[in-house]
Design a protein around this motif. Structure first.
Motif, PDB file in Angstrom:
ATOM      1  N   LYS A 126     -77.367 -43.897 -55.508  1.00  0.00           N
ATOM      2  CA  LYS A 126     -78.031 -43.679 -54.265  1.00  0.00           C
ATOM      3  C   LYS A 126     -77.051 -43.954 -53.290  1.00  0.00           C
ATOM      4  O   LYS A 126     -76.822 -43.428 -52.200  1.00  0.00           O
ATOM      5  N   ARG A 127     -76.570 -45.080 -53.240  1.00  0.00           N
ATOM      6  CA  ARG A 127     -75.555 -45.441 -52.352  1.00  0.00           C
ATOM      7  C   ARG A 127     -74.439 -44.411 -52.748  1.00  0.00           C
ATOM      8  O   ARG A 127     -74.136 -43.982 -50.561  1.00  0.00           O
ATOM      9  N   GLU A 128     -73.723 -44.150 -53.513  1.00  0.00           N
ATOM     10  CA  GLU A 128     -72.875 -42.853 -52.741  1.00  0.00           C
ATOM     11  C   GLU A 128     -73.070 -42.012 -52.838  1.00  0.00           C
ATOM     12  O   GLU A 128     -72.847 -40.745 -51.771  1.00  0.00           O
ATOM     13  N   ALA A 129     -74.975 -41.145 -53.653  1.00  0.00           N
ATOM     14  CA  ALA A 129     -74.861 -39.700 -52.960  1.00  0.00           C
ATOM     15  C   ALA A 129     -74.890 -39.722 -51.333  1.00  0.00           C
ATOM     16  O   ALA A 129     -75.097 -38.846 -50.371  1.00  0.00           O
ATOM     17  N   MET A 130     -76.009 -40.974 -50.664  1.00  0.00           N
ATOM     18  CA  MET A 130     -76.168 -40.782 -49.695  1.00  0.00           C
ATOM     19  C   MET A 130     -74.883 -40.673 -48.430  1.00  0.00           C
ATOM     20  O   MET A 130     -75.044 -40.451 -47.025  1.00  0.00           O
ATOM     21  N   ARG A 131     -74.288 -41.177 -49.156  1.00  0.00           N
ATOM     22  CA  ARG A 131     -72.201 -41.220 -47.860  1.00  0.00           C
ATOM     23  C   ARG A 131     -72.205 -40.129 -48.162  1.00  0.00           C
ATOM     24  O   ARG A 131     -71.520 -39.085 -47.465  1.00  0.00           O
ATOM     25  N   GLU A 132     -72.064 -39.601 -49.107  1.00  0.00           N
ATOM     26  CA  GLU A 132     -72.201 -37.371 -49.228  1.00  0.00           C
ATOM     27  C   GLU A 132     -72.911 -37.380 -48.536  1.00  0.00           C
ATOM     28  O   GLU A 132     -72.324 -35.970 -48.279  1.00  0.00           O
ATOM     29  N   ILE A 133     -73.188 -37.338 -48.171  1.00  0.00           N
ATOM     30  CA  ILE A 133     -75.129 -36.570 -47.754  1.00  0.00           C
ATOM     31  C   ILE A 133     -74.783 -36.583 -46.269  1.00  0.00           C
ATOM     32  O   ILE A 133     -74.022 -35.924 -45.620  1.00  0.00           O
ATOM     33  N   ARG A 134     -74.187 -38.247 -45.688  1.00  0.00           N
ATOM     34  CA  ARG A 134     -74.046 -38.193 -44.248  1.00  0.00           C
ATOM     35  C   ARG A 134     -72.596 -37.564 -43.836  1.00  0.00           C
ATOM     36  O   ARG A 134     -72.568 -37.320 -42.624  1.00  0.00           O
ATOM     37  N   GLY A 135     -71.554 -37.089 -45.085  1.00  0.00           N
ATOM     38  CA  GLY A 135     -70.506 -36.604 -44.682  1.00  0.00           C
ATOM     39  C   GLY A 135     -70.380 -35.348 -45.086  1.00  0.00           C
ATOM     40  O   GLY A 135     -69.446 -34.307 -44.340  1.00  0.00           O
ATOM     41  N   SER A 136     -71.727 -34.316 -45.076  1.00  0.00           N
ATOM     42  CA  SER A 136     -71.734 -33.277 -45.463  1.00  0.00           C
ATOM     43  C   SER A 136     -71.454 -32.889 -43.835  1.00  0.00           C
ATOM     44  O   SER A 136     -72.326 -32.990 -42.873  1.00  0.00           O
TER      45      SER A 136
END
Length: 170
Positions: free
Chosen positions: A150-160
């Motif tokens: 989830k931490r990695e997912a949120m980092r990727e989503i915020r970078g979209s």
């Protein structure tokens, strides 16, 4: 009716539990038609009403060429050992993350005539049933990710691009 825009992660309607549908509401047929039209777009497996901005308890699915809908669905049962599956979401476009889902699910609800509908299946259908009922309960699939994922997912989503531009519809 029409293919509707998809609400994106960050839109408050996705975090609110949906209200049960009263079948005597004349707008329900239009909602169902919009859900079916919108999920019929190639590449889509399921769609909850709140993903098109409607806080009512209904979803549609498009699995293996079968398109259908359920009004006021509840998960009646899940079975099997939960499996890690890659999962995506129209409201979190462009991303797939591994999460646990039961390999079999059974959902009960009604159709427009008020007749009982039971949808059950394995694999992708089971995953979609669980995913869409979660949406109607106000939960996104990323909430069920393992903490490190989830931490990695949120980092990727915020970078979209869509997140950075503040888009709330696709």
């Amino acid at each position: 009716m029409s293919v509707r825009a998809i609400r994106l992660f960050g839109d408050p309607v996705l975090r609110s539990p949906c209200d049960p549908i009263r079948l005597d509401d004349r707008r329900v047929a239009g909602l169902v038609e919009d859900l079916v039209d919108t999920v019929a777009v190639p590449g889509r497996a399921g769609l909850a009403a709140n993903q098109i901005g409607v806080g009512q308890r209904a979803f549609s699915w498009n699995i293996d060429g079968e398109i259908g809908y359920v009004i006021n669905p509840v998960i009646e049962s899940v079975s099997g050992e939960p499996e890690l599956v890659d999962e995506g979401c129209l409201s979190v476009p462009g991303f797939y993350f591994p999460r646990l889902r039961y390999p079999h699910a059974r959902v009960r609800g009604v159709d427009l005539a008020g007749d009982e509908v039971v949808v059950e299946g394995d694999g992708l259908l089971a995953q979609a049933l669980q995913h869409e009922v979660d949406h109607l309960d106000g939960h996104l699939y990323i909430e069920g990710l393992a903490p490190e994922v989830k931490r990695e997912a949120m980092r990727e989503i915020r970078g979209s691009t869509w997140w950075r531009t503040g888009a709330r519809e696709a």
